[in-house]
Design a protein around this motif. Sequence first.
Motif, PDB file in Angstrom:
ATOM      1  N   ALA A  90      -9.319  -9.440   6.974  1.00 11.56           N
ATOM      2  CA  ALA A  90      -9.019  -9.166   5.176  1.00 11.56           C
ATOM      3  C   ALA A  90      -9.337  -8.053   4.750  1.00 11.56           C
ATOM      4  O   ALA A  90      -9.693  -7.124   5.603  1.00 11.56           O
ATOM      5  CB  ALA A  90     -10.544 -10.244   4.775  1.00 11.56           C
ATOM      6  N   HIS A  91      -8.994  -7.812   3.202  1.00 10.68           N
ATOM      7  CA  HIS A  91      -8.465  -6.023   3.145  1.00 10.68           C
ATOM      8  C   HIS A  91      -8.840  -6.211   1.866  1.00 10.68           C
ATOM      9  O   HIS A  91      -9.107  -7.349   0.769  1.00 10.68           O
ATOM     10  CB  HIS A  91      -7.317  -6.013   3.287  1.00 10.68           C
ATOM     11  CG  HIS A  91      -5.732  -7.038   2.842  1.00 10.68           C
ATOM     12  ND1 HIS A  91      -5.795  -6.720   1.584  1.00 10.68           N
ATOM     13  CD2 HIS A  91      -5.512  -7.997   3.463  1.00 10.68           C
ATOM     14  CE1 HIS A  91      -4.993  -7.901   1.599  1.00 10.68           C
ATOM     15  NE2 HIS A  91      -4.614  -8.193   2.619  1.00 10.68           N
ATOM     16  N   ALA A  92      -9.166  -5.507   1.093  1.00 10.21           N
ATOM     17  CA  ALA A  92      -9.017  -4.732  -0.048  1.00 10.21           C
ATOM     18  C   ALA A  92      -8.737  -3.299   0.230  1.00 10.21           C
ATOM     19  O   ALA A  92      -8.955  -2.215   0.462  1.00 10.21           O
ATOM     20  CB  ALA A  92     -10.852  -4.369  -1.094  1.00 10.21           C
ATOM     21  N   GLY A  93      -8.535  -2.562  -0.998  1.00  8.72           N
ATOM     22  CA  GLY A  93      -8.337  -1.556  -2.065  1.00  8.72           C
ATOM     23  C   GLY A  93      -6.852  -1.184  -2.207  1.00  8.72           C
ATOM     24  O   GLY A  93      -6.339  -0.030  -2.372  1.00  8.72           O
ATOM     25  N   ALA A  94      -6.298  -1.844  -2.019  1.00  9.20           N
ATOM     26  CA  ALA A  94      -4.010  -1.780  -1.844  1.00  9.20           C
ATOM     27  C   ALA A  94      -3.896  -3.344  -2.416  1.00  9.20           C
ATOM     28  O   ALA A  94      -4.267  -3.707  -1.797  1.00  9.20           O
ATOM     29  CB  ALA A  94      -3.147  -0.790  -0.814  1.00  9.20           C
ATOM     30  N   GLY A  95      -2.683  -3.148  -3.299  1.00  3.31           N
ATOM     31  CA  GLY A  95      -1.639  -4.147  -3.444  1.00  3.31           C
ATOM     32  C   GLY A  95      -0.069  -4.070  -4.157  1.00  3.31           C
ATOM     33  O   GLY A  95       0.215  -3.060  -4.213  1.00  3.31           O
ATOM     34  N   ARG A  96       0.107  -5.319  -3.622  1.00  2.00           N
ATOM     35  CA  ARG A  96       1.076  -5.507  -4.977  1.00  2.00           C
ATOM     36  C   ARG A  96       1.369  -4.785  -6.861  1.00  2.00           C
ATOM     37  O   ARG A  96       1.896  -4.135  -7.114  1.00  2.00           O
ATOM     38  CB  ARG A  96       1.967  -6.373  -5.082  1.00  2.00           C
ATOM     39  CG  ARG A  96       2.768  -6.563  -3.761  1.00  2.00           C
ATOM     40  CD  ARG A  96       3.577  -7.698  -4.066  1.00  2.00           C
ATOM     41  NE  ARG A  96       4.090  -7.595  -2.161  1.00  2.00           N
ATOM     42  CZ  ARG A  96       3.166  -8.138  -0.839  1.00  2.00           C
ATOM     43  NH1 ARG A  96       2.326  -8.354  -0.817  1.00  2.00           N
ATOM     44  NH2 ARG A  96       4.338  -8.376  -0.006  1.00  2.00           N
ATOM     45  N   THR A  97       0.029  -4.735  -7.061  1.00  2.00           N
ATOM     46  CA  THR A  97      -0.450  -4.631  -8.654  1.00  2.00           C
ATOM     47  C   THR A  97      -2.278  -3.857  -8.740  1.00  2.00           C
ATOM     48  O   THR A  97      -2.555  -3.513  -7.206  1.00  2.00           O
ATOM     49  CB  THR A  97      -0.369  -5.490  -9.163  1.00  2.00           C
ATOM     50  OG1 THR A  97      -1.372  -6.386  -9.032  1.00  2.00           O
ATOM     51  CG2 THR A  97       0.656  -6.048  -9.412  1.00  2.00           C
ATOM     52  N   ASP A  98      -2.166  -3.243  -9.828  1.00  3.32           N
ATOM     53  CA  ASP A  98      -3.421  -2.697  -9.312  1.00  3.32           C
ATOM     54  C   ASP A  98      -4.881  -3.892  -9.701  1.00  3.32           C
ATOM     55  O   ASP A  98      -5.637  -3.736  -9.367  1.00  3.32           O
ATOM     56  CB  ASP A  98      -3.875  -1.536 -10.827  1.00  3.32           C
ATOM     57  CG  ASP A  98      -3.417  -2.410 -12.525  1.00  3.32           C
ATOM     58  OD1 ASP A  98      -3.054  -3.356 -12.498  1.00  3.32           O
ATOM     59  OD2 ASP A  98      -3.303  -1.815 -13.502  1.00  3.32           O
ATOM     60  N   ALA A  99      -4.482  -4.892 -10.404  1.00  6.65           N
ATOM     61  CA  ALA A  99      -4.860  -5.973  -9.949  1.00  6.65           C
ATOM     62  C   ALA A  99      -5.316  -6.433  -8.443  1.00  6.65           C
ATOM     63  O   ALA A  99      -6.485  -7.052  -8.695  1.00  6.65           O
ATOM     64  CB  ALA A  99      -4.670  -6.991 -11.340  1.00  6.65           C
ATOM     65  N   ALA A 100      -4.774  -6.530  -7.798  1.00  6.96           N
ATOM     66  CA  ALA A 100      -4.610  -7.090  -6.099  1.00  6.96           C
ATOM     67  C   ALA A 100      -5.206  -6.091  -6.144  1.00  6.96           C
ATOM     68  O   ALA A 100      -5.945  -6.535  -5.116  1.00  6.96           O
ATOM     69  CB  ALA A 100      -3.016  -7.334  -5.953  1.00  6.96           C
ATOM     70  N   ALA A 101      -4.903  -4.918  -6.032  1.00 11.69           N
ATOM     71  CA  ALA A 101      -5.707  -3.695  -5.430  1.00 11.69           C
ATOM     72  C   ALA A 101      -7.402  -3.141  -5.800  1.00 11.69           C
ATOM     73  O   ALA A 101      -7.873  -3.285  -4.612  1.00 11.69           O
ATOM     74  CB  ALA A 101      -5.447  -2.366  -5.574  1.00 11.69           C
ATOM     75  N   ARG A 102      -7.679  -4.085  -7.049  1.00  4.30           N
ATOM     76  CA  ARG A 102      -8.856  -4.023  -7.269  1.00  4.30           C
ATOM     77  C   ARG A 102      -9.358  -5.063  -6.658  1.00  4.30           C
ATOM     78  O   ARG A 102     -10.897  -5.126  -7.138  1.00  4.30           O
ATOM     79  CB  ARG A 102      -9.519  -3.729  -8.850  1.00  4.30           C
ATOM     80  CG  ARG A 102      -8.587  -2.002  -8.505  1.00  4.30           C
ATOM     81  CD  ARG A 102      -8.643  -2.491 -10.826  1.00  4.30           C
ATOM     82  NE  ARG A 102      -8.895  -1.183 -11.035  1.00  4.30           N
ATOM     83  CZ  ARG A 102      -7.744  -0.216 -12.725  1.00  4.30           C
ATOM     84  NH1 ARG A 102      -8.048  -1.204 -12.928  1.00  4.30           N
ATOM     85  NH2 ARG A 102      -7.278   0.692 -12.781  1.00  4.30           N
ATOM     86  N   GLU A 103      -8.969  -6.267  -6.313  1.00  2.00           N
ATOM     87  CA  GLU A 103      -9.171  -7.099  -6.069  1.00  2.00           C
ATOM     88  C   GLU A 103     -10.696  -7.320  -4.625  1.00  2.00           C
ATOM     89  O   GLU A 103     -10.235  -7.107  -3.637  1.00  2.00           O
ATOM     90  CB  GLU A 103      -8.328  -8.640  -5.332  1.00  2.00           C
ATOM     91  CG  GLU A 103      -9.263 -10.032  -5.660  1.00  2.00           C
ATOM     92  CD  GLU A 103      -9.379 -10.441  -7.225  1.00  2.00           C
ATOM     93  OE1 GLU A 103     -10.426 -11.502  -6.687  1.00  2.00           O
ATOM     94  OE2 GLU A 103      -9.396 -10.071  -7.991  1.00  2.00           O
ATOM     95  N   PRO A 104     -11.615  -8.144  -5.020  1.00  2.00           N
ATOM     96  CA  PRO A 104     -12.162  -7.858  -3.774  1.00  2.00           C
ATOM     97  C   PRO A 104     -12.115  -8.634  -2.764  1.00  2.00           C
ATOM     98  O   PRO A 104     -11.396 -10.199  -2.999  1.00  2.00           O
ATOM     99  CB  PRO A 104     -14.350  -8.452  -4.602  1.00  2.00           C
ATOM    100  CG  PRO A 104     -14.214  -8.440  -5.564  1.00  2.00           C
ATOM    101  CD  PRO A 104     -12.162  -8.179  -6.425  1.00  2.00           C
ATOM    102  N   ALA A 105     -12.274  -8.599  -1.322  1.00  2.00           N
ATOM    103  CA  ALA A 105     -12.364  -9.490  -0.886  1.00  2.00           C
ATOM    104  C   ALA A 105     -13.378 -10.711  -0.409  1.00  2.00           C
ATOM    105  O   ALA A 105     -14.809  -9.672  -0.203  1.00  2.00           O
ATOM    106  CB  ALA A 105     -12.235  -8.774   0.810  1.00  2.00           C
ATOM    107  N   ARG A 106     -13.663 -11.274   0.099  1.00  2.00           N
ATOM    108  CA  ARG A 106     -14.526 -12.466   0.608  1.00  2.00           C
ATOM    109  C   ARG A 106     -14.389 -12.707   2.105  1.00  2.00           C
ATOM    110  O   ARG A 106     -13.301 -13.284   2.315  1.00  2.00           O
ATOM    111  CB  ARG A 106     -14.514 -13.297  -0.761  1.00  2.00           C
ATOM    112  CG  ARG A 106     -14.460 -12.398  -2.033  1.00  2.00           C
ATOM    113  CD  ARG A 106     -14.608 -14.249  -3.148  1.00  2.00           C
ATOM    114  NE  ARG A 106     -14.674 -13.151  -4.058  1.00  2.00           N
ATOM    115  CZ  ARG A 106     -15.319 -12.629  -5.382  1.00  2.00           C
ATOM    116  NH1 ARG A 106     -16.562 -12.285  -4.532  1.00  2.00           N
ATOM    117  NH2 ARG A 106     -15.006 -12.039  -5.917  1.00  2.00           N
ATOM    118  N   LEU A 107     -15.721 -13.123   2.469  1.00  2.00           N
ATOM    119  CA  LEU A 107     -15.579 -14.050   3.802  1.00  2.00           C
ATOM    120  C   LEU A 107     -16.461 -14.072   4.385  1.00  2.00           C
ATOM    121  O   LEU A 107     -18.100 -13.188   3.876  1.00  2.00           O
ATOM    122  CB  LEU A 107     -14.845 -12.552   4.969  1.00  2.00           C
ATOM    123  CG  LEU A 107     -15.648 -11.570   5.127  1.00  2.00           C
ATOM    124  CD1 LEU A 107     -15.461 -11.155   6.394  1.00  2.00           C
ATOM    125  CD2 LEU A 107     -15.200  -9.890   4.454  1.00  2.00           C
TER     126      LEU A 107
END
Length: 335
Positions: A116-133
Motif C-alpha cells: 500500500a502507498h499514499a502521498g503521490a499519484g497520477r492526479t492530486d486526488a490520487a495523491a491525497r487518497e488515503p491508503a487502507r489496509l
Amino acid sequence: MASTLRLGFTGDVMLGRLVDRRQRSRSVDAVWGDLLDELQSLDGLFINLECAVSREGHPWRRTYRPFHFRGDPRWVVPALERAGVDWVSLANNHALDYEVEALCDTVDRLDQADIAHAGAGRTDAAAREPARLSIDGVEIALFAFTDNTPEYAAGPDSPGVAHVSFDLHDEESRETLTSTIQKAKETNPDIVVASLHWGPNMVTEPSSAFQDVGRWLIEQGVTLVHGHSAHVVHGIEIHDGHPILYDTGDFVDDYAVDETLRNDRGFLFEVCVRRDGIPDELRLIPTEIRDCAVNTASEAATEWSHRRLRERSEPFGTRLARVGDELVASLDDDR
C-alpha cells in the motif's frame, strides 16, 4: 489472537545511488542488516520511501535539483517484501526525481507487489487518497503529505505528490488536511496515521507551526503522526495519549554523515496499539547505518542516541525509560 498490534515506523528509506550499487553485489536482505528478524516480527511496517523504484525516466531538469534517487525494482521490491513492508509514503522531495515515467512506474510496481502507498499519484486526488489496509482484523487508514519541493506537486491532470503548507493559518492547506482526515475516517478505521515529510534538513527540533499541526491532527482524530524529512530524529510528544513522532530521522541511505548531528544514528519506532486503536506503548530500538545498510546500533551509538532523544523530548514532557538497549514510553500514563 494478540491483544495488541506491534506497528513499526521508520524514517527515510533511500534505496538509490550507492545503496543501489552496493545491493547489486549482495543479497536482497543485506540492506536490512541484522534488523531483518525484528522487522519481520512486526505486525505492520510503515516507511518513508525516499526514491523512485524504477529503471525508467530521466533525471528531473525542469528546476535545479542537486540529487536524484532511484532504486532498481529488481531488488528493491523483493527487499521491501522480505522486510514485510506494508505501506510506504511517497509524499517527499524525491518521488519525481526521475520524472513522471518513474513515479508512475513506482506506483504500479508497489500495486503489483500489494504494498500500500499514499502521498503521490497520477492526479492530486490520487495523491491525497488515503491508503487502507487490514492487519489481523484491525483496520488502518494512512495518508501522506509534504511541504517540500512544490514543483513536484500533483495537479488535477498531472502526476506528482500531495503537497500542502503545514500552517494552520493557510486556509487552503487546512481545508485539504481536514477533507483528507474526513475521507480517511469514512470507513470508520480503528487507526488513522498521518505521515508528513516536512521542514528543512539537518535541524534538531520541529518548528512551532509543526507542533501546532501535530497536536491539531491528533485532536481531529488522527491516532499517530509519523514525521520525517530532517534526517535527524526529533523529540517525541505524547498528546492526549497519542504519539507525535516529529521526525523519525534516517533509517537506511548513503548520505554523508554530519559528525555533530550524526544523521546515521536513529531508531526503529515500534508503537504497540490495542485492537480498539488506542496506542498503548512506544518502543524505540536504536539503529545505525553502516555500509549502506541499517543495523542494530553499537553501544556507543546507543548511548549517544538515548541521550540526544531524551534531551529533545524533555521540552514536551515525554518520559522515556531505558529497558535493555531500548527506550520505552508508556502512553497510558499520559492520558
